[in-house]
Design a protein around this motif. Sequence first.
Motif, PDB file in Angstrom:
ATOM      1  N   ILE A   1      -0.122   4.540  -9.123  1.00 28.96           N
ATOM      2  CA  ILE A   1       1.011   3.759  -9.635  1.00 28.96           C
ATOM      3  C   ILE A   1       1.723   4.483 -10.773  1.00 28.96           C
ATOM      4  CG2 ILE A   1       1.766   1.566 -10.623  1.00 28.96           C
ATOM      5  CD1 ILE A   1       0.789   1.315  -7.762  1.00 28.96           C
ATOM      6  N   TYR A   2       1.022   4.748 -11.879  1.00 26.63           N
ATOM      7  CA  TYR A   2       1.682   5.404 -13.019  1.00 26.63           C
ATOM      8  C   TYR A   2       2.338   6.728 -12.646  1.00 26.63           C
ATOM      9  CZ  TYR A   2      -1.282   2.104 -15.655  1.00 26.63           C
ATOM     10  OH  TYR A   2      -1.918   0.987 -16.126  1.00 26.63           O
ATOM     11  N   PRO A   3       1.658   7.585 -11.836  1.00 26.63           N
ATOM     12  CA  PRO A   3       2.293   8.883 -11.529  1.00 26.63           C
ATOM     13  C   PRO A   3       3.550   8.760 -10.669  1.00 26.63           C
ATOM     14  CG  PRO A   3      -0.085   8.939 -11.083  1.00 26.63           C
ATOM     15  CD  PRO A   3       0.295   7.510 -11.272  1.00 26.63           C
ATOM     16  N   ARG A   4       3.781   7.566 -10.082  1.00 23.76           N
ATOM     17  CA  ARG A   4       4.887   7.448  -9.134  1.00 23.76           C
ATOM     18  C   ARG A   4       5.965   6.464  -9.596  1.00 23.76           C
ATOM     19  NH1 ARG A   4       2.649   7.570  -3.067  1.00 23.76           N
ATOM     20  NH2 ARG A   4       4.802   8.291  -2.793  1.00 23.76           N
ATOM     21  N   GLU A   5       5.925   6.108 -10.862  1.00 19.63           N
ATOM     22  CA  GLU A   5       6.945   5.191 -11.380  1.00 19.63           C
ATOM     23  C   GLU A   5       8.346   5.784 -11.256  1.00 19.63           C
ATOM     24  OE1 GLU A   5       5.808   2.432 -14.875  1.00 19.63           O
ATOM     25  OE2 GLU A   5       4.581   4.232 -15.184  1.00 19.63           O
TER      26      GLU A   5
ATOM     27  N   SER B   1      -8.053  -0.218 -12.029  1.00 20.86           N
ATOM     28  CA  SER B   1      -7.647   0.741 -13.066  1.00 20.86           C
ATOM     29  C   SER B   1      -7.547   2.148 -12.499  1.00 20.86           C
ATOM     30  CB  SER B   1      -8.635   0.706 -14.228  1.00 20.86           C
ATOM     31  OG  SER B   1      -8.602  -0.549 -14.887  1.00 20.86           O
ATOM     32  N   VAL B   2      -8.500   2.518 -11.660  1.00 22.53           N
ATOM     33  CA  VAL B   2      -8.461   3.836 -11.024  1.00 22.53           C
ATOM     34  C   VAL B   2      -7.256   3.940 -10.103  1.00 22.53           C
ATOM     35  CG1 VAL B   2      -9.634   5.347  -9.370  1.00 22.53           C
ATOM     36  CG2 VAL B   2     -10.945   4.249 -11.200  1.00 22.53           C
TER      37      VAL B   2
ATOM     38  N   ALA C   1      -8.246   0.148   0.111  1.00 19.84           N
ATOM     39  CA  ALA C   1      -9.152   0.091  -1.041  1.00 19.84           C
ATOM     40  C   ALA C   1      -9.758  -1.291  -1.253  1.00 19.84           C
ATOM     41  CB  ALA C   1      -8.406   0.535  -2.300  1.00 19.84           C
ATOM     42  N   GLY C   2      -9.315  -2.285  -0.469  1.00 15.71           N
ATOM     43  CA  GLY C   2      -9.816  -3.643  -0.643  1.00 15.71           C
ATOM     44  C   GLY C   2      -9.212  -4.368  -1.823  1.00 15.71           C
ATOM     45  N   LEU C   3      -8.082  -3.867  -2.329  1.00 14.15           N
ATOM     46  CA  LEU C   3      -7.402  -4.473  -3.477  1.00 14.15           C
ATOM     47  C   LEU C   3      -6.212  -5.290  -2.970  1.00 14.15           C
ATOM     48  CD1 LEU C   3      -7.521  -1.374  -5.856  1.00 14.15           C
ATOM     49  CD2 LEU C   3      -8.948  -3.434  -5.992  1.00 14.15           C
ATOM     50  N   TRP C   4      -6.500  -6.398  -2.347  1.00 14.79           N
ATOM     51  CA  TRP C   4      -5.483  -7.145  -1.621  1.00 14.79           C
ATOM     52  C   TRP C   4      -5.740  -8.641  -1.774  1.00 14.79           C
ATOM     53  CZ3 TRP C   4      -1.060  -5.372   0.156  1.00 14.79           C
ATOM     54  CH2 TRP C   4      -0.317  -6.110   1.087  1.00 14.79           C
ATOM     55  N   ASN C   5      -4.694  -9.418  -2.029  1.00 10.92           N
ATOM     56  CA  ASN C   5      -4.813 -10.879  -2.171  1.00 10.92           C
ATOM     57  C   ASN C   5      -5.867 -11.267  -3.210  1.00 10.92           C
ATOM     58  OD1 ASN C   5      -2.822 -11.480  -0.248  1.00 10.92           O
ATOM     59  ND2 ASN C   5      -4.294 -11.468   1.434  1.00 10.92           N
ATOM     60  N   LEU C   6      -5.889 -10.548  -4.308  1.00  7.11           N
ATOM     61  CA  LEU C   6      -6.924 -10.775  -5.317  1.00  7.11           C
ATOM     62  C   LEU C   6      -6.770 -12.109  -6.030  1.00  7.11           C
ATOM     63  CD1 LEU C   6      -6.926  -7.183  -6.875  1.00  7.11           C
ATOM     64  CD2 LEU C   6      -8.507  -8.110  -5.174  1.00  7.11           C
ATOM     65  N   TYR C   7      -5.599 -12.710  -5.965  1.00  6.43           N
ATOM     66  CA  TYR C   7      -5.303 -13.947  -6.695  1.00  6.43           C
ATOM     67  C   TYR C   7      -5.966 -15.183  -6.082  1.00  6.43           C
ATOM     68  CZ  TYR C   7      -2.356 -15.267  -2.823  1.00  6.43           C
ATOM     69  OH  TYR C   7      -1.925 -15.608  -1.571  1.00  6.43           O
ATOM     70  N   ILE C   8      -6.420 -15.097  -4.846  1.00  3.96           N
ATOM     71  CA  ILE C   8      -6.894 -16.285  -4.128  1.00  3.96           C
ATOM     72  C   ILE C   8      -8.158 -16.832  -4.785  1.00  3.96           C
ATOM     73  CG2 ILE C   8      -7.791 -17.144  -1.925  1.00  3.96           C
ATOM     74  CD1 ILE C   8      -5.956 -15.179  -0.516  1.00  3.96           C
TER      75      ILE C   8
ATOM     76  N   ILE D   1      -3.818  -5.979 -15.748  1.00  4.56           N
ATOM     77  CA  ILE D   1      -3.701  -4.570 -15.351  1.00  4.56           C
ATOM     78  C   ILE D   1      -2.454  -4.367 -14.495  1.00  4.56           C
ATOM     79  CG2 ILE D   1      -4.762  -2.731 -13.980  1.00  4.56           C
ATOM     80  CD1 ILE D   1      -7.515  -3.942 -14.842  1.00  4.56           C
ATOM     81  N   MET D   2      -2.222  -5.262 -13.535  1.00  7.35           N
ATOM     82  CA  MET D   2      -1.044  -5.143 -12.677  1.00  7.35           C
ATOM     83  C   MET D   2       0.250  -5.325 -13.471  1.00  7.35           C
ATOM     84  SD  MET D   2      -2.142  -7.050  -9.117  1.00  7.35           S
ATOM     85  CE  MET D   2      -3.354  -8.232  -9.686  1.00  7.35           C
ATOM     86  N   GLY D   3       0.203  -6.161 -14.507  1.00  5.83           N
ATOM     87  CA  GLY D   3       1.390  -6.428 -15.301  1.00  5.83           C
ATOM     88  C   GLY D   3       1.861  -5.244 -16.122  1.00  5.83           C
ATOM     89  N   ARG D   4       1.075  -4.193 -16.189  1.00  7.53           N
ATOM     90  CA  ARG D   4       1.462  -3.007 -16.938  1.00  7.53           C
ATOM     91  C   ARG D   4       2.627  -2.263 -16.279  1.00  7.53           C
ATOM     92  NH1 ARG D   4      -2.547  -1.107 -20.597  1.00  7.53           N
ATOM     93  NH2 ARG D   4      -2.032   1.059 -20.097  1.00  7.53           N
TER      94      ARG D   4
END
Length: 407
Positions: free
Chosen positions: A23-27, A16-17, A57-64, A88-91
């Motif tokens: 992400i949001y600021p760079r759409e 979320s952070v 950030a360690g936010l990688w391959n979270l789906y596994i 969250i990613m789907g937003r």
Amino acid sequence: MSEFSEKSRQYQAQLSVFMDEHIYPREREYAQQLHSAENRFSPLPIMDELKEKAKTAGLWNLYIPPSLAQFSDHGGLSNLDYAPLAEIMGRVLWSPEVFNCNAPDTGNMEVFMKYATEAQQDRWLRPLLNGDIRSSYAMTEPQVASSDATNIELSITQEEDEWVLNGRKWFITGALYERCKIFIVMGKSDPENPSRHKQQTQVLVPKETPGLSIIRPLTTLGYDDAPLGHAELVFENVRVPLENVLLGEGRGFEIAQGRLGPGRIHHCMRLIGSAQRSLEMTCKRVEERTTFGRTLSQHQSVREDIAKSFSEIEMMRLLVLKTCQKMDEVGAKEAMDLIAASKVSVPLMAQTVIDRCMQMHGAGGLTEDYPMAEAFNYARWCRQADGPDQVHQMALGKAVIKRYAGQ
């Protein structure tokens, strides 16, 4: 319903952070780079930059999932724990790729993890896990009703030490992307087999293989979904070594069933995020606009639409979480009833909610100034992708009748 694990809650907070900061600021910047690109299907500089930030950030391959955790230092989450992350990613529709969690690559990577040989994993899985290359899954065909996967006609024949592929595919997501390097192709290798589910085989076809041609990009409601895109392909005497087979000859349908269950529920997770963000944006919008001497938020019809949308999102979120929990407990095959219920219900809910939100945004809701029009397109094509509504309803109805009629 079980609680999310501490690991999942930490990832939710971190993600979320990251979305708020990067992400949001760079759409708008993302959209500008895409529109100004010489080739709309080439990698965007902003994506590469954001991927590196996500890795750091360690936010990688979270789906596994935990069963495949040996393939990555990240992830290791149950379906239930991953659901809020995918939401969250789907937003933001393009953001899953930032975290290496986008379709069709997540499903393809799971195929490589579960069914590929060590040599195949070294050549294709490692670069996919690192985000260096992309992949496609070639199953749907234009000349047959591919909602029945046994209908597919692309021929796979053995000639000495090679597989030879001939046929046509379409709506192959990711095929146009410049970084797409490998296709998982499903075709018919044994059309006379008495078992319709053992006639198919899946083989690996590198993108640059002679005889494989990308005919054209396809659109859905006018969107080309660049830079990944959906392509029509032709295979004309495409030859690959016998060792490019996945799992074994005649095992193609088995692989497809193992791949599509989790993929369907991932789409549902992301669609809930799209619908939720649309609703949040609409609540702000109706407080800012005035008609007939009152803010939009004071009109009864607006309040009713907001209330219905909130309720429908909450119901679908609970259905998806229940589905995820059952998948974790008994596996995707035994959870196919809830997977089908989610696959039928969530895209239609998202389409309906986003449509209301577009309406409450006025003409602006139809434009690229807001994410809703493209999200509506995503919800609509999800009602066809991974099996159309009617197929899932047919299977679910049959299962429910059998369950309660005792047949």
